[in-house]
Design a protein around this motif. Structure first.
Motif, PDB file in Angstrom:
ATOM      1  N   SER B  88       0.849  -1.189   0.000  1.00 53.91           N
ATOM      2  CA  SER B  88       0.000   0.000   0.000  1.00 53.91           C
ATOM      3  C   SER B  88       0.884   1.238   0.000  1.00 53.91           C
ATOM      4  CB  SER B  88      -0.905   0.006   1.230  1.00 53.91           C
ATOM      5  OG  SER B  88      -1.774  -1.101   1.213  1.00 53.91           O
ATOM      6  N   SER B  89       0.781   2.028  -1.053  1.00 47.03           N
ATOM      7  CA  SER B  89       1.667   3.175  -1.262  1.00 47.03           C
ATOM      8  C   SER B  89       1.081   4.043  -2.362  1.00 47.03           C
ATOM      9  CB  SER B  89       3.061   2.716  -1.729  1.00 47.03           C
ATOM     10  OG  SER B  89       3.744   1.979  -0.749  1.00 47.03           O
ATOM     11  N   ILE B  90       1.758   5.137  -2.603  1.00 43.47           N
ATOM     12  CA  ILE B  90       1.529   5.913  -3.819  1.00 43.47           C
ATOM     13  C   ILE B  90       2.661   5.558  -4.780  1.00 43.47           C
ATOM     14  CG2 ILE B  90       1.278   8.203  -4.852  1.00 43.47           C
ATOM     15  CD1 ILE B  90       0.561   9.245  -2.049  1.00 43.47           C
ATOM     16  N   TYR B  91       2.313   5.226  -6.006  1.00 38.52           N
ATOM     17  CA  TYR B  91       3.302   4.911  -7.026  1.00 38.52           C
ATOM     18  C   TYR B  91       3.298   6.035  -8.053  1.00 38.52           C
ATOM     19  CZ  TYR B  91       3.531   0.359  -4.858  1.00 38.52           C
ATOM     20  OH  TYR B  91       3.702  -0.641  -3.936  1.00 38.52           O
ATOM     21  N   LEU B  92       4.466   6.603  -8.286  1.00 40.64           N
ATOM     22  CA  LEU B  92       4.572   7.756  -9.179  1.00 40.64           C
ATOM     23  C   LEU B  92       5.560   7.475 -10.296  1.00 40.64           C
ATOM     24  CD1 LEU B  92       4.832   9.084  -5.921  1.00 40.64           C
ATOM     25  CD2 LEU B  92       3.999  10.973  -7.301  1.00 40.64           C
ATOM     26  N   CYS B  93       5.184   7.888 -11.493  1.00 44.42           N
ATOM     27  CA  CYS B  93       6.167   7.860 -12.566  1.00 44.42           C
ATOM     28  C   CYS B  93       6.712   9.275 -12.745  1.00 44.42           C
ATOM     29  CB  CYS B  93       5.602   7.304 -13.860  1.00 44.42           C
ATOM     30  SG  CYS B  93       4.441   8.348 -14.704  1.00 44.42           S
ATOM     31  N   SER B  94       7.918   9.355 -13.244  1.00 44.35           N
ATOM     32  CA  SER B  94       8.522  10.650 -13.530  1.00 44.35           C
ATOM     33  C   SER B  94       9.289  10.553 -14.834  1.00 44.35           C
ATOM     34  CB  SER B  94       9.450  11.097 -12.389  1.00 44.35           C
ATOM     35  OG  SER B  94      10.650  10.362 -12.408  1.00 44.35           O
ATOM     36  N   VAL B  95       9.522  11.721 -15.421  1.00 41.05           N
ATOM     37  CA  VAL B  95      10.307  11.767 -16.655  1.00 41.05           C
ATOM     38  C   VAL B  95      11.430  12.773 -16.461  1.00 41.05           C
ATOM     39  CG1 VAL B  95       8.316  11.129 -18.047  1.00 41.05           C
ATOM     40  CG2 VAL B  95       8.894  13.547 -17.786  1.00 41.05           C
ATOM     41  N   GLY B  96      12.568  12.473 -17.054  1.00 36.73           N
ATOM     42  CA  GLY B  96      13.718  13.363 -16.960  1.00 36.73           C
ATOM     43  C   GLY B  96      13.895  14.139 -18.250  1.00 36.73           C
ATOM     44  N   THR B  97      14.238  15.411 -18.104  1.00 37.81           N
ATOM     45  CA  THR B  97      14.534  16.239 -19.270  1.00 37.81           C
ATOM     46  C   THR B  97      16.043  16.369 -19.396  1.00 37.81           C
ATOM     47  OG1 THR B  97      14.653  18.334 -18.092  1.00 37.81           O
ATOM     48  CG2 THR B  97      12.466  17.561 -18.723  1.00 37.81           C
ATOM     49  N   GLY B  98      16.475  16.920 -20.482  1.00 30.23           N
ATOM     50  CA  GLY B  98      17.906  17.088 -20.686  1.00 30.23           C
ATOM     51  C   GLY B  98      18.528  18.134 -19.788  1.00 30.23           C
ATOM     52  N   GLN B  99      17.708  18.911 -19.093  1.00 27.06           N
ATOM     53  CA  GLN B  99      18.243  19.982 -18.252  1.00 27.06           C
ATOM     54  C   GLN B  99      18.416  19.536 -16.811  1.00 27.06           C
ATOM     55  OE1 GLN B  99      15.450  20.623 -20.380  1.00 27.06           O
ATOM     56  NE2 GLN B  99      16.990  21.148 -21.905  1.00 27.06           N
ATOM     57  N   GLY B 100      18.362  18.238 -16.563  1.00 27.65           N
ATOM     58  CA  GLY B 100      18.569  17.726 -15.208  1.00 27.65           C
ATOM     59  C   GLY B 100      17.346  17.762 -14.335  1.00 27.65           C
ATOM     60  N   THR B 101      16.188  18.098 -14.889  1.00 28.79           N
ATOM     61  CA  THR B 101      14.979  18.166 -14.072  1.00 28.79           C
ATOM     62  C   THR B 101      14.129  16.924 -14.280  1.00 28.79           C
ATOM     63  OG1 THR B 101      13.913  19.408 -15.836  1.00 28.79           O
ATOM     64  CG2 THR B 101      14.854  20.674 -14.031  1.00 28.79           C
ATOM     65  N   GLN B 102      13.322  16.613 -13.281  1.00 27.58           N
ATOM     66  CA  GLN B 102      12.369  15.518 -13.368  1.00 27.58           C
ATOM     67  C   GLN B 102      10.984  16.025 -13.023  1.00 27.58           C
ATOM     68  OE1 GLN B 102      13.035  11.642 -11.609  1.00 27.58           O
ATOM     69  NE2 GLN B 102      15.251  11.866 -11.892  1.00 27.58           N
ATOM     70  N   TYR B 103      10.016  15.617 -13.835  1.00 26.06           N
ATOM     71  CA  TYR B 103       8.622  15.974 -13.597  1.00 26.06           C
ATOM     72  C   TYR B 103       7.850  14.710 -13.277  1.00 26.06           C
ATOM     73  CZ  TYR B 103       9.999  20.389 -15.625  1.00 26.06           C
ATOM     74  OH  TYR B 103      10.643  21.571 -15.871  1.00 26.06           O
ATOM     75  N   PHE B 104       6.906  14.854 -12.337  1.00 26.49           N
ATOM     76  CA  PHE B 104       6.189  13.696 -11.824  1.00 26.49           C
ATOM     77  C   PHE B 104       4.749  13.665 -12.302  1.00 26.49           C
ATOM     78  CE2 PHE B 104       8.888  11.542  -8.738  1.00 26.49           C
ATOM     79  CZ  PHE B 104       9.957  12.414  -8.678  1.00 26.49           C
ATOM     80  N   GLY B 105       4.248  12.448 -12.453  1.00 26.83           N
ATOM     81  CA  GLY B 105       2.831  12.250 -12.671  1.00 26.83           C
ATOM     82  C   GLY B 105       2.064  12.454 -11.381  1.00 26.83           C
ATOM     83  N   PRO B 106       0.725  12.384 -11.439  1.00 23.82           N
ATOM     84  CA  PRO B 106      -0.116  12.640 -10.273  1.00 23.82           C
ATOM     85  C   PRO B 106      -0.101  11.506  -9.254  1.00 23.82           C
ATOM     86  CG  PRO B 106      -1.467  12.067 -12.144  1.00 23.82           C
ATOM     87  CD  PRO B 106      -0.068  12.181 -12.660  1.00 23.82           C
ATOM     88  N   GLY B 107       0.431  10.351  -9.638  1.00 21.22           N
ATOM     89  CA  GLY B 107       0.503   9.233  -8.702  1.00 21.22           C
ATOM     90  C   GLY B 107      -0.704   8.318  -8.768  1.00 21.22           C
ATOM     91  N   THR B 108      -0.478   7.088  -8.351  1.00 23.52           N
ATOM     92  CA  THR B 108      -1.537   6.078  -8.212  1.00 23.52           C
ATOM     93  C   THR B 108      -1.554   5.640  -6.762  1.00 23.52           C
ATOM     94  OG1 THR B 108      -1.334   5.267 -10.489  1.00 23.52           O
ATOM     95  CG2 THR B 108      -2.282   3.756  -8.860  1.00 23.52           C
ATOM     96  N   ARG B 109      -2.694   5.849  -6.111  1.00 29.77           N
ATOM     97  CA  ARG B 109      -2.822   5.510  -4.700  1.00 29.77           C
ATOM     98  C   ARG B 109      -3.366   4.104  -4.561  1.00 29.77           C
ATOM     99  NH1 ARG B 109      -2.301  10.379  -5.665  1.00 29.77           N
ATOM    100  NH2 ARG B 109      -1.519  11.842  -4.124  1.00 29.77           N
ATOM    101  N   LEU B 110      -2.572   3.219  -4.011  1.00 27.44           N
ATOM    102  CA  LEU B 110      -2.914   1.810  -3.929  1.00 27.44           C
ATOM    103  C   LEU B 110      -3.112   1.412  -2.478  1.00 27.44           C
ATOM    104  CD1 LEU B 110      -3.148  -1.099  -5.041  1.00 27.44           C
ATOM    105  CD2 LEU B 110      -0.642  -1.213  -4.944  1.00 27.44           C
ATOM    106  N   LEU B 111      -4.245   0.771  -2.220  1.00 28.10           N
ATOM    107  CA  LEU B 111      -4.520   0.200  -0.901  1.00 28.10           C
ATOM    108  C   LEU B 111      -4.732  -1.290  -1.086  1.00 28.10           C
ATOM    109  CD1 LEU B 111      -5.126   0.503   2.133  1.00 28.10           C
ATOM    110  CD2 LEU B 111      -7.515   0.915   1.526  1.00 28.10           C
ATOM    111  N   VAL B 112      -3.976  -2.077  -0.367  1.00 32.49           N
ATOM    112  CA  VAL B 112      -4.088  -3.534  -0.446  1.00 32.49           C
ATOM    113  C   VAL B 112      -4.680  -4.046   0.861  1.00 32.49           C
ATOM    114  CG1 VAL B 112      -2.875  -5.705  -0.871  1.00 32.49           C
ATOM    115  CG2 VAL B 112      -2.049  -3.575  -1.924  1.00 32.49           C
ATOM    116  N   LEU B 113      -5.789  -4.783   0.729  1.00 32.44           N
ATOM    117  CA  LEU B 113      -6.473  -5.285   1.924  1.00 32.44           C
ATOM    118  C   LEU B 113      -6.114  -6.741   2.208  1.00 32.44           C
ATOM    119  CD1 LEU B 113      -9.983  -3.737   1.215  1.00 32.44           C
ATOM    120  CD2 LEU B 113      -8.154  -2.821   2.646  1.00 32.44           C
TER     121      LEU B 113
END
Lengths: 111, 113
Positions: B88-113
């Motif tokens: 159970s966590s938030i899973y986020l993807c990110s992408v890197g640009t050539g300028q050394g920065t990373q931008y993140f997606g909004p995340g997927t909130r997962l709950l495991v019962l």
């Protein structure tokens, strides 16, 4: 080793300045970043600074980098209630893209 | 900056099942990453998603548990396999640009019962 540390909590009054601090241990940091995470949201890149700079200003945000002390700070001028969020500092090392995050500082802005 | 979307935005799953999370970027990017944010904690890099080859995993993460696909330069998936409540966590993807920065997606909130 790789370690980024932040204080856990900061409370300020609306209109005051906020200063969020971060320390890191690895001297091979190339970029240092500040991200903002609002409740239920992903991470928003606020600003970043290259390791050969000591200051960067962007509207209400000022980043100060003290490489000798390995200390990074984010100053938010005229803090607003919409600034309430968790602020993460992060670093990348050498030519790696791997982001190493601090634990995050929860900023609470009181009306 | 890149515009990143993730599906699903949240899910509740039963233990022992698997969930595949999708990450879509509005432009071609070389570097894509998957992070995990456990409750109340910071982010930890799971792996780098490499286009046309196997993902590169960080220490503590293995392909059998977190298989990743990267069929092209705008899309990646992360599967959380044989889930337990500890996933159970938030899973986020990110992408890197050539300028050394990373931008993140909004995340997927997962709950495991």
């Amino acid at each position: 080793g790789e370690d980024v540390e932040q204080s856990l909590f900061l409370s300020v009054r609306e209109g005051d300045s906020s200063v969020i601090n971060c320390t890191y241990t690895d001297s091979s940091s190339t970029y240092l970043y500040w991200y903002k995470q609002e409740p239920g949201a992903g991470l928003q890149l606020l600003t970043y600074i290259f390791s050969n700079m000591d200051m960067k200003q962007d509207q209400r945000l000022t980043v100060l980098l003290n490489k000798k002390d390995k200390h990074l700070s984010l100053r938010i001028a005229d803090t607003q209630t919409g600034d309430s969020a968790i602020y993460f500092c992060a670093e990348t090392l050498d030519s790696s893209y791997k982001l190493i995050f601090g634990s995050g500082t929860r900023l609470l802005v009181r009306p | 900056s890149a515009v990143i979307s993730q599906k699903p935005s949240r899910d509740i799953c039963q233990r022992g099942t698997s969930l595949t999370i999708q990450c879509q970027v509005d432009s071609q990017v070389t570097m894509m990453f998957w992070y995990r944010q456990q409750p109340g904690q910071s982010l930890t890099l799971i792996a780098t998603a490499n286009q046309g080859s196997e993902a590169t995993y960080e220490s503590g993460f293995v392909i059998d548990k977190f298989p990743i696909s990267r069929p092209n330069l705008t899309f990646s998936t992360l599967t959380v396999s044989n889930m337990s409540p500890e996933d159970s966590s938030i899973y986020l993807c990110s992408v890197g640009t050539g300028q050394g920065t990373q931008y993140f997606g909004p995340g997927t909130r997962l709950l495991v019962l």
